[in-house]
Design a protein around this motif. Structure first.
Motif, PDB file in Angstrom:
ATOM      1  N   GLU A 203      -0.389   3.198  10.609  1.00 31.92           N
ATOM      2  CA  GLU A 203      -0.209   4.343  11.495  1.00 31.92           C
ATOM      3  C   GLU A 203       1.126   5.053  11.223  1.00 31.92           C
ATOM      4  O   GLU A 203       1.183   6.271  11.083  1.00 31.92           O
ATOM      5  CB  GLU A 203      -0.248   3.830  12.945  1.00 31.92           C
ATOM      6  N   GLN A 204       2.197   4.251  11.109  1.00 24.52           N
ATOM      7  CA  GLN A 204       3.509   4.842  10.866  1.00 24.52           C
ATOM      8  C   GLN A 204       3.562   5.540   9.513  1.00 24.52           C
ATOM      9  O   GLN A 204       4.140   6.607   9.387  1.00 24.52           O
ATOM     10  CB  GLN A 204       4.600   3.753  10.939  1.00 24.52           C
ATOM     11  N   ALA A 205       2.950   4.937   8.488  1.00 22.34           N
ATOM     12  CA  ALA A 205       3.039   5.496   7.142  1.00 22.34           C
ATOM     13  C   ALA A 205       2.113   6.689   6.958  1.00 22.34           C
ATOM     14  O   ALA A 205       2.530   7.737   6.469  1.00 22.34           O
ATOM     15  CB  ALA A 205       2.722   4.420   6.100  1.00 22.34           C
ATOM     16  N   PHE A 206       0.842   6.534   7.365  1.00 24.02           N
ATOM     17  CA  PHE A 206      -0.152   7.516   6.952  1.00 24.02           C
ATOM     18  C   PHE A 206      -0.600   8.454   8.072  1.00 24.02           C
ATOM     19  O   PHE A 206      -1.353   9.385   7.829  1.00 24.02           O
ATOM     20  CB  PHE A 206      -1.356   6.806   6.330  1.00 24.02           C
ATOM     21  N   GLU A 207      -0.161   8.204   9.311  1.00 22.32           N
ATOM     22  CA  GLU A 207      -0.482   9.151  10.370  1.00 22.32           C
ATOM     23  C   GLU A 207       0.769   9.853  10.883  1.00 22.32           C
ATOM     24  O   GLU A 207       0.745  11.024  11.213  1.00 22.32           O
ATOM     25  CB  GLU A 207      -1.233   8.445  11.499  1.00 22.32           C
ATOM     26  N   PHE A 208       1.900   9.107  10.958  1.00 16.93           N
ATOM     27  CA  PHE A 208       3.140   9.723  11.432  1.00 16.93           C
ATOM     28  C   PHE A 208       4.111  10.010  10.289  1.00 16.93           C
ATOM     29  O   PHE A 208       5.162  10.603  10.506  1.00 16.93           O
ATOM     30  CB  PHE A 208       3.812   8.829  12.487  1.00 16.93           C
ATOM     31  N   PHE A 209       3.786   9.551   9.078  1.00 19.65           N
ATOM     32  CA  PHE A 209       4.573   9.827   7.876  1.00 19.65           C
ATOM     33  C   PHE A 209       6.023   9.340   7.930  1.00 19.65           C
ATOM     34  O   PHE A 209       6.893   9.906   7.291  1.00 19.65           O
ATOM     35  CB  PHE A 209       4.523  11.327   7.544  1.00 19.65           C
ATOM     36  N   ASN A 210       6.279   8.311   8.732  1.00 18.34           N
ATOM     37  CA  ASN A 210       7.610   7.697   8.733  1.00 18.34           C
ATOM     38  C   ASN A 210       7.660   6.632   7.645  1.00 18.34           C
ATOM     39  O   ASN A 210       7.538   5.440   7.908  1.00 18.34           O
ATOM     40  CB  ASN A 210       7.907   7.025  10.081  1.00 18.34           C
ATOM     41  N   VAL A 211       7.853   7.077   6.397  1.00 16.88           N
ATOM     42  CA  VAL A 211       7.721   6.167   5.266  1.00 16.88           C
ATOM     43  C   VAL A 211       8.767   5.054   5.303  1.00 16.88           C
ATOM     44  O   VAL A 211       8.454   3.884   5.101  1.00 16.88           O
ATOM     45  CB  VAL A 211       7.794   6.942   3.941  1.00 16.88           C
ATOM     46  N   GLY A 212      10.022   5.420   5.563  1.00 16.30           N
ATOM     47  CA  GLY A 212      11.089   4.418   5.564  1.00 16.30           C
ATOM     48  C   GLY A 212      10.848   3.336   6.604  1.00 16.30           C
ATOM     49  O   GLY A 212      10.912   2.136   6.312  1.00 16.30           O
ATOM     50  N   TYR A 213      10.543   3.760   7.811  1.00 19.48           N
ATOM     51  CA  TYR A 213      10.307   2.814   8.899  1.00 19.48           C
ATOM     52  C   TYR A 213       9.094   1.933   8.611  1.00 19.48           C
ATOM     53  O   TYR A 213       9.150   0.713   8.768  1.00 19.48           O
ATOM     54  CB  TYR A 213      10.118   3.604  10.200  1.00 19.48           C
ATOM     55  N   ALA A 214       8.014   2.567   8.111  1.00 21.04           N
ATOM     56  CA  ALA A 214       6.803   1.806   7.792  1.00 21.04           C
ATOM     57  C   ALA A 214       7.086   0.787   6.690  1.00 21.04           C
ATOM     58  O   ALA A 214       6.573  -0.341   6.726  1.00 21.04           O
ATOM     59  CB  ALA A 214       5.673   2.746   7.360  1.00 21.04           C
TER      60      ALA A 214
ATOM     61  N   ILE B 163       0.818  -1.219   0.000  1.00 22.19           N
ATOM     62  CA  ILE B 163       0.000   0.000   0.000  1.00 22.19           C
ATOM     63  C   ILE B 163       0.853   1.271   0.000  1.00 22.19           C
ATOM     64  O   ILE B 163       0.461   2.279  -0.599  1.00 22.19           O
ATOM     65  CB  ILE B 163      -1.012  -0.003   1.188  1.00 22.19           C
ATOM     66  N   ILE B 164       2.023   1.235   0.632  1.00 21.47           N
ATOM     67  CA  ILE B 164       2.840   2.468   0.713  1.00 21.47           C
ATOM     68  C   ILE B 164       3.360   2.881  -0.671  1.00 21.47           C
ATOM     69  O   ILE B 164       3.116   4.008  -1.101  1.00 21.47           O
ATOM     70  CB  ILE B 164       3.983   2.316   1.742  1.00 21.47           C
ATOM     71  N   PRO B 165       4.048   1.981  -1.411  1.00 17.04           N
ATOM     72  CA  PRO B 165       4.463   2.379  -2.765  1.00 17.04           C
ATOM     73  C   PRO B 165       3.269   2.700  -3.660  1.00 17.04           C
ATOM     74  O   PRO B 165       3.352   3.632  -4.478  1.00 17.04           O
ATOM     75  CB  PRO B 165       5.210   1.149  -3.294  1.00 17.04           C
ATOM     76  N   ASN B 166       2.171   1.977  -3.517  1.00 18.16           N
ATOM     77  CA  ASN B 166       1.003   2.277  -4.344  1.00 18.16           C
ATOM     78  C   ASN B 166       0.461   3.675  -4.063  1.00 18.16           C
ATOM     79  O   ASN B 166      -0.061   4.334  -4.953  1.00 18.16           O
ATOM     80  CB  ASN B 166      -0.089   1.228  -4.126  1.00 18.16           C
ATOM     81  N   PHE B 167       0.602   4.107  -2.829  1.00 22.29           N
ATOM     82  CA  PHE B 167       0.197   5.469  -2.469  1.00 22.29           C
ATOM     83  C   PHE B 167       0.989   6.499  -3.290  1.00 22.29           C
ATOM     84  O   PHE B 167       0.410   7.415  -3.887  1.00 22.29           O
ATOM     85  CB  PHE B 167       0.427   5.679  -0.966  1.00 22.29           C
ATOM     86  N   PHE B 168       2.311   6.305  -3.371  1.00 21.56           N
ATOM     87  CA  PHE B 168       3.140   7.260  -4.119  1.00 21.56           C
ATOM     88  C   PHE B 168       2.924   7.110  -5.624  1.00 21.56           C
ATOM     89  O   PHE B 168       2.969   8.093  -6.363  1.00 21.56           O
ATOM     90  CB  PHE B 168       4.613   7.097  -3.746  1.00 21.56           C
ATOM     91  N   LEU B 169       2.678   5.869  -6.058  1.00 23.38           N
ATOM     92  CA  LEU B 169       2.407   5.627  -7.475  1.00 23.38           C
ATOM     93  C   LEU B 169       1.143   6.384  -7.907  1.00 23.38           C
ATOM     94  O   LEU B 169       1.122   7.069  -8.930  1.00 23.38           O
ATOM     95  CB  LEU B 169       2.239   4.121  -7.707  1.00 23.38           C
ATOM     96  N   MET B 170       0.095   6.274  -7.101  1.00 20.29           N
ATOM     97  CA  MET B 170      -1.170   6.929  -7.435  1.00 20.29           C
ATOM     98  C   MET B 170      -1.012   8.452  -7.385  1.00 20.29           C
ATOM     99  O   MET B 170      -1.607   9.180  -8.173  1.00 20.29           O
ATOM    100  CB  MET B 170      -2.274   6.481  -6.476  1.00 20.29           C
ATOM    101  N   LYS B 171      -0.202   8.906  -6.448  1.00 17.28           N
ATOM    102  CA  LYS B 171       0.072  10.337  -6.343  1.00 17.28           C
ATOM    103  C   LYS B 171       0.761  10.820  -7.615  1.00 17.28           C
ATOM    104  O   LYS B 171       0.405  11.851  -8.184  1.00 17.28           O
ATOM    105  CB  LYS B 171       0.979  10.568  -5.122  1.00 17.28           C
ATOM    106  N   TRP B 172       1.712  10.025  -8.065  1.00 18.87           N
ATOM    107  CA  TRP B 172       2.489  10.348  -9.263  1.00 18.87           C
ATOM    108  C   TRP B 172       1.597  10.347 -10.502  1.00 18.87           C
ATOM    109  O   TRP B 172       1.735  11.187 -11.385  1.00 18.87           O
ATOM    110  CB  TRP B 172       3.622   9.326  -9.382  1.00 18.87           C
ATOM    111  N   PHE B 173       0.664   9.406 -10.555  1.00 21.52           N
ATOM    112  CA  PHE B 173      -0.294   9.351 -11.669  1.00 21.52           C
ATOM    113  C   PHE B 173      -1.352  10.451 -11.560  1.00 21.52           C
ATOM    114  O   PHE B 173      -2.181  10.603 -12.446  1.00 21.52           O
ATOM    115  CB  PHE B 173      -1.045   8.002 -11.680  1.00 21.52           C
ATOM    116  N   GLY B 174      -1.378  11.162 -10.440  1.00 18.82           N
ATOM    117  CA  GLY B 174      -2.411  12.174 -10.229  1.00 18.82           C
ATOM    118  C   GLY B 174      -3.776  11.570  -9.921  1.00 18.82           C
ATOM    119  O   GLY B 174      -4.808  12.146 -10.236  1.00 18.82           O
ATOM    120  N   LEU B 175      -3.768  10.389  -9.300  1.00 22.17           N
ATOM    121  CA  LEU B 175      -5.032   9.685  -9.056  1.00 22.17           C
ATOM    122  C   LEU B 175      -5.446   9.708  -7.582  1.00 22.17           C
ATOM    123  O   LEU B 175      -6.334   8.973  -7.178  1.00 22.17           O
ATOM    124  CB  LEU B 175      -4.931   8.239  -9.540  1.00 22.17           C
TER     125      LEU B 175
END
Lengths: 280, 301
Positions: free
Chosen positions: B262-273, A124-136
């Motif tokens: 929580e770490q990724a989307f509330e605290f924005f610690n992307v690397g750690y998450a 989900i984390i990379p997909n979040f940035f991917l969608m952001k990059w696509f403007g979605l």
């Protein structure tokens, strides 16, 4: 039919099953009851399923509190698009993996199978940035793309492949003699024969999309764009405390249609899930 | 004729290969973009210190993993919670599923009604189930505590009490998911030929002996599948936690999937998450491989 040794045994049998069924049935009943109770009655210590005062306005307030009709429509159309897309793509790929011999198909199948169990939390984390990059961001596109191409789409492909594997290849011979292309054979012969598998995959996919929570939570911020699961969690007062009467009314509006379809098509739906569990 | 025959055969094969790849290409391309790519990317992210607020990303090697495994006390606490959740949910779920399946695998009047009831939560949205159970489990006016009060028990504020929150989430999650395992067990039970049991009965075996010596061993492959599905399902539990406890009280129900969010989307610690997501990935892969090994080992018997 199982025969019971005595009326007493039979009574015990049904009584114990009925007790076991309480935590499965009571939540639905209590939800329906809370949906038509005034807030004050909800907080009174009454175990009565029948409201003292019926407050049907709860249902009306659900729609004025947030754009619930719009959110309902969002869920419906997204689930429909995801289901239609998944059925087409997964039957196409499943057919090729079952029937057509081509270099790399074994490896592809192996890679797909290894993704069957992977939860969306991992990507989900990379997909979040991917969608952001696509403007979605803050659109419905991620809610459509990720189920179609993630582990749910893979599961659908795998189920379709298993079904096509079991179809006798001779059924396609006549079509081949007539000079039909591969796509023609797939579309005109194999696909019509695979209705049971399509129904099963369709049911599972629709419910998967309908119930999706993490993706809407991550990708949507505009309340007009919310889907039902996200909207349901949103009936709170100014202090963030749940407005139970609205929450129950909204939840029953989301749950009851699904339950009615489930009860009407009980056998078909249960078998679809059994299939996905056995193959998965 | 003799010259063209092999060539047409070759072109037929080539045509088949092209058709094959055309058929699989839509899902394969999408899968590469939205699954394989992100899977590789998450490993890359996990090697950086990347905070969304400062918008800076620097390569830090294994620091996030070191941080999780040895510096940050939260991680072990979270992992422990996830394992407690799995250790509570899996046996409870499987035992109840098997019990229900045995009770409901043979026809009697009303059997379909009971199957329908126990399976109903499976088709219900997890969000709806979690919300309704939060309503039932409220401290003072919740229906569960009112029922307990009838028999003279003073129930706790289930979801806000450190000793009870995890228990309450596990049990309600079991009610939500047990129907699926029940159905899988029923299918397996119904595929066992009745002659086996009848023969054993004629030999004078008791009901328990029939179960232990015949039914249970024949259910082994199903048990294995169910176990893996249930264990993986318990490791990825998110919506129940998010809606019922929010990871609390005192982080008592903070599990891995929720911690990642929580770490990724509330605290924005992307690397750690991302490092946490990789750890979840490894956990699940390890479990799946264990399943394959167990399955192969159990087959020769």
């Amino acid at each position: 039919m199982t025969r019971f040794h005595s009326p007493f045994v039979r009574a015990c049998w049904y009584l114990s099953l009925a007790i076991l069924a309480v935590p499965f049935v009571f939540p639905f009943l209590w939800m329906l009851s809370g949906a038509v109770k005034p807030q004050a009655e909800i907080f009174s210590s009454s175990l009565s399923l029948m409201p003292k005062t019926w407050r049907w306005e709860n249902y009306a307030e659900v729609f004025s509190y947030q754009p619930f009709a719009r959110q309902y429509f969002n869920s419906l159309y997204i689930a429909t698009v995801v289901t239609a897309g998944t059925l087409f793509l997964s039957s196409l790929a499943g057919y090729a993996l079952a029937r057509i011999r081509f270099a790399g198909s074994g490896l592809l199948l192996l890679v797909l199978i290894s993704a069957l169990m992977m939860p969306e939390e991992v990507t989900i984390i990379p997909n979040f940035f991917l969608m952001k990059w696509f403007g979605l961001m803050n659109t419905h596109a991620p809610l459509i793309l990720l189920p179609m191409f993630g582990s749910q789409g893979v599961m659908a492909t795998f189920l379709m492949r298993q079904y096509f594997m079991a179809l006798p290849p001779e059924l396609e011979d006549a079509a081949r003699m007539d000079g039909l292309s591969r796509f023609g054979i797939f579309w005109k012969v194999a696909l019509p024969l695979s209705r049971p598998a399509l129904a099963a995959v369709g049911i599972i996919t629709f419910l998967f999309s309908w119930n999706l929570f993490l993706e809407p939570l991550v990708f949507l911020s505009d309340i007009e764009l919310f889907t039902l699961p996200l909207a349901l969690s949103n009936f709170t007062d100014a202090y963030g405390l749940p407005l139970w009467h609205l929450q129950m009314a909204a939840t029953s509006l989301a749950v009851i249609p699904i339950l009615i379809v489930y009860i009407a098509a009980q056998r078909q739906i249960v078998e679809s899930f059994a299939l996905s569990g056995v193959k998965g | 004729m003799t010259q063209t025959a092999p060539r047409t055969k070759l072109t037929l094969r080539a045509r088949e290969a092209i058709a094959g790849w055309l058929f699989v290409s839509p899902i394969t391309i999408g899968f590469l973009i939205f699954f394989v790519g992100p899977l590789i990317a998450v490993v890359g992210y996990s090697l950086t210190e990347w905070n969304l607020l400062t918008r800076q990303s620097t390569f830090v090697g294994m620091d996030n993993y070191v941080d999780a495994l040895s510096q940050n006390p939260d991680f072990w606490h979270v992992l422990k919670n996830s394992l407690v959740f799995a250790a509570g949910l899996v046996p409870l779920n499987m035992a109840l599923a098997l019990t229900l399946a045995i009770a409901l695998s043979r026809p009697f009047r009303g059997v379909v009604i009971f199957r329908t009831i126990f399976f109903a939560p499976v088709v219900t949205a997890a969000v709806a189930w979690a919300i309704v159970w939060s309503f039932l489990l409220q401290g003072e006016s919740g229906a569960v505590n009112q029922m307990l009060a009838v028999v003279g028990i003073d129930g706790p504020n289930w979801l806000r009490h450190p000793d009870w929150a995890m228990f309450a989430v596990i049990v309600t999650r079991v009610f939500k998911t047990v129907g699926l395992n029940m159905i899988l067990y029923i299918a397996a039970l119904q595929s066992i030929p009745r002659d086996y049991e009848e023969a054993a009965r004629l030999e004078g075996a008791s009901g328990w002996q029939v179960f232990r010596l015949i039914t249970w061993p024949l259910l082994a492959p199903t048990t294995l599948v169910i176990m893996v599905i249930t264990v993986v399902g318990s490791l990825k539990v998110f919506d129940h936690i998010y809606l019922m406890t929010g990871g609390g009280p005192e982080n008592g129900t903070l599990v891995l999937a929720f911690y990642i969010y929580e770490q990724a989307f509330e605290f924005f610690n992307v690397g750690y998450a991302a490092a946490l997501a990789v750890i979840l990935f490894v956990l699940i892969v390890a479990l799946t491989i264990t399943q394959v090994i167990l399955k192969q080992r159990s087959q020769p018997q």
